[in-house]
Motif scaffolding. Structure first.
Motif, mmCIF file in Angstrom:
data_model
loop_
_atom_site.group_PDB
_atom_site.id
_atom_site.type_symbol
_atom_site.label_atom_id
_atom_site.label_comp_id
_atom_site.label_asym_id
_atom_site.label_seq_id
_atom_site.Cartn_x
_atom_site.Cartn_y
_atom_site.Cartn_z
ATOM 1 N N ALA A 121 0.822 -1.209 0.000
ATOM 2 C CA ALA A 121 0.000 0.000 0.000
ATOM 3 C C ALA A 121 0.857 1.261 0.000
ATOM 4 N N CYS A 122 1.918 1.296 0.822
ATOM 5 C CA CYS A 122 2.744 2.503 0.923
ATOM 6 C C CYS A 122 4.137 2.305 0.340
ATOM 7 N N ARG A 123 4.458 1.031 -0.081
ATOM 8 C CA ARG A 123 5.755 0.695 -0.695
ATOM 9 C C ARG A 123 6.915 1.108 0.210
ATOM 10 N N GLY A 124 6.726 0.913 1.516
ATOM 11 C CA GLY A 124 7.803 1.138 2.470
ATOM 12 C C GLY A 124 7.832 2.521 3.071
ATOM 13 N N ALA A 125 7.014 3.459 2.585
ATOM 14 C CA ALA A 125 7.062 4.829 3.106
ATOM 15 C C ALA A 125 6.384 4.947 4.470
ATOM 16 N N GLY A 126 5.455 4.056 4.764
ATOM 17 C CA GLY A 126 4.752 4.119 6.042
ATOM 18 C C GLY A 126 3.590 5.083 6.049
ATOM 19 N N ARG A 127 3.566 5.945 5.014
ATOM 20 C CA ARG A 127 2.470 6.915 4.914
ATOM 21 C C ARG A 127 1.988 6.966 3.470
ATOM 22 N N VAL A 128 0.680 7.352 3.328
ATOM 23 C CA VAL A 128 0.093 7.436 1.986
ATOM 24 C C VAL A 128 -0.532 8.811 1.809
ATOM 25 N N ARG A 129 -0.777 9.134 0.551
ATOM 26 C CA ARG A 129 -1.367 10.438 0.242
ATOM 27 C C ARG A 129 -2.805 10.497 0.751
ATOM 28 N N CYS A 130 -3.175 11.618 1.360
ATOM 29 C CA CYS A 130 -4.540 11.822 1.863
ATOM 30 C C CYS A 130 -5.515 11.859 0.690
#
Length: 354
Positions: free
Chosen positions: A176-185
């Motif tokens: 879902a986040c590809r390792g970033a830990g955060r996603v776009r709102c």
């Protein structure tokens, strides 16, 4: 028929009833009977009452009042007389020279939105924690730090992972986040701003004081109402027993009359009933029309000294008169005392046998 004629007719009916019981007597003779009246009265009054009232009105924007008639003095303004006491009608009027237009300080009917202070937008967090890994298991190799070797215990199996955008480890990152830990709102699409829901992004809202019209209209409104009011004249005399009332309501020859202004009340009304009806017909404030529909039935209560155990109630029927003999108060008291004595004796017997 006069009250004297009623009394003589009803006494003759009771005399005939006594003769059938082989008790010959002439109840017209002085002292032969004690006659009191328990007549029934049913009088309903219908009135047309007029009220006139003024009130100050205010409405947002321009108001077209051209369809309303105008007046100068509401108390003197003419309206049609009611056709009947049951008639009901209402007129809405506008006082002459009372209409005023007031421009609002907002100018155009809109004011800055309180929620966004007129900007039309609200601040939004552009990135949010990933719902797939909650940020804790973003990458099995770097744990979202970008440095390999930072193993995350929360990371799922490798066959469910993708290449990490931070450390480049293959099949290690949350898909879902590809390792970033955060996603776009998804609300602001990562822009950090969303349209204000209070004003739908316009920055201003309709002014409540003027209803968004930028002006208000005030005027003096007059209302004239004709309404129908029903009332019942209370019966002033002691009514006959319930059984007599029930039988008389259906079998009695009731005398009826409709009385308007100037009409005389029936001549055969008793003085007590006449006084009650006259009090009920006193003109009320604002009364324009009135009709009284009344029914009355003369009922005589006849006590005969030679028959102390009975009281006779007599009233006219469509043909002749109905006479109802009922136990006198003395007889009822004796029967009650006897019943109580019998009950006491039965109880004593049971106590002796027990």
């Amino acid at each position: 028929m006069t009250r004297q004629q009623d009394e003589e007719t009803l006494l003759d009916a009771v005399t005939a009833r006594l003769a059938a019981r082989k008790v010959p007597t002439d109840l017209r003779a002085p002292g032969a009977a004690n006659v009191t009246w328990r007549s029934l009265l049913d009088c309903h009054v219908t009135r047309c009452i007029e009220t006139r009232r003024e009130a100050e009105r205010e409405q947002h924007g321009h108001v077209d009042l051209s369809k309303y008639a105008t007046y100068q003095d509401l108390s003197a303004h003419p309206v049609p007389e009611p056709s009947a006491p049951e008639a009901q009608q209402e007129w809405t009027l506008v006082r002459e020279d009372s209409v005023r237009a007031h421009h609002c300080a907002c100018g155009n009917g809109r004011v800055p939105c309180d929620r966004c202070t007129g900007h039309g937008e609200l601040v939004c967090e552009p990135l949010r924690a990933c719902t797939g890994c909650a940020g804790a298991g973003s990458c099995a190799t770097c744990g979202g730090s970008g440095q390999r070797g930072h193993h995350s215990a929360a990371a799922p199996a490798h066959d469910e992972r993708e290449t990490c955008v931070k450390c480049g480890a293959p099949e290690a990152a949350c898909p879902a986040c590809r390792g970033a830990g955060r996603v776009r709102c998804t609300d602001c699409d990562g822009s950090g701003k969303v349209a204000c829901p209070g004003c739908e992004g316009e920055g201003s809202v309709g002014h409540k004081a003027c209803g968004g019209a930028g002006r208000t209209t005030t005027w003096t409104e007059g209302t004239i109402k004709h309404r129908s009011v029903e009332s019942k004249v209370p019966t002033p005399t002691t009514p006959p027993p319930v059984l007599v009332r029930l039988i008389a309501s259906g079998a009695g020859q009731w005398r009826t009359a409709d009385c308007g202004y100037g009409d005389r009340l029936p001549a055969d009304l008793s003085d007590t009933h006449r006084d009650a009806v006259e009090r009920g017909l006193v003109k009320r404030p604002g009364e324009l029309a009135r009709r009284a529909r009344l029914r009355h039935l003369p009922i005589a209560r006849v006590a005969v000294p030679g028959e102390p155990g009975l009281v006779f109630y007599a009233f006219p029927e469509s043909v002749g008169c109905r006479v109802l003999p009922l136990p006198s108060a003395r007889r009822v008291a004796l029967l009650t005392a006897a019943a109580i004595g019998l009950a006491a004796a039965v109880e004593a017997v049971f106590l002796l046998l027990g």
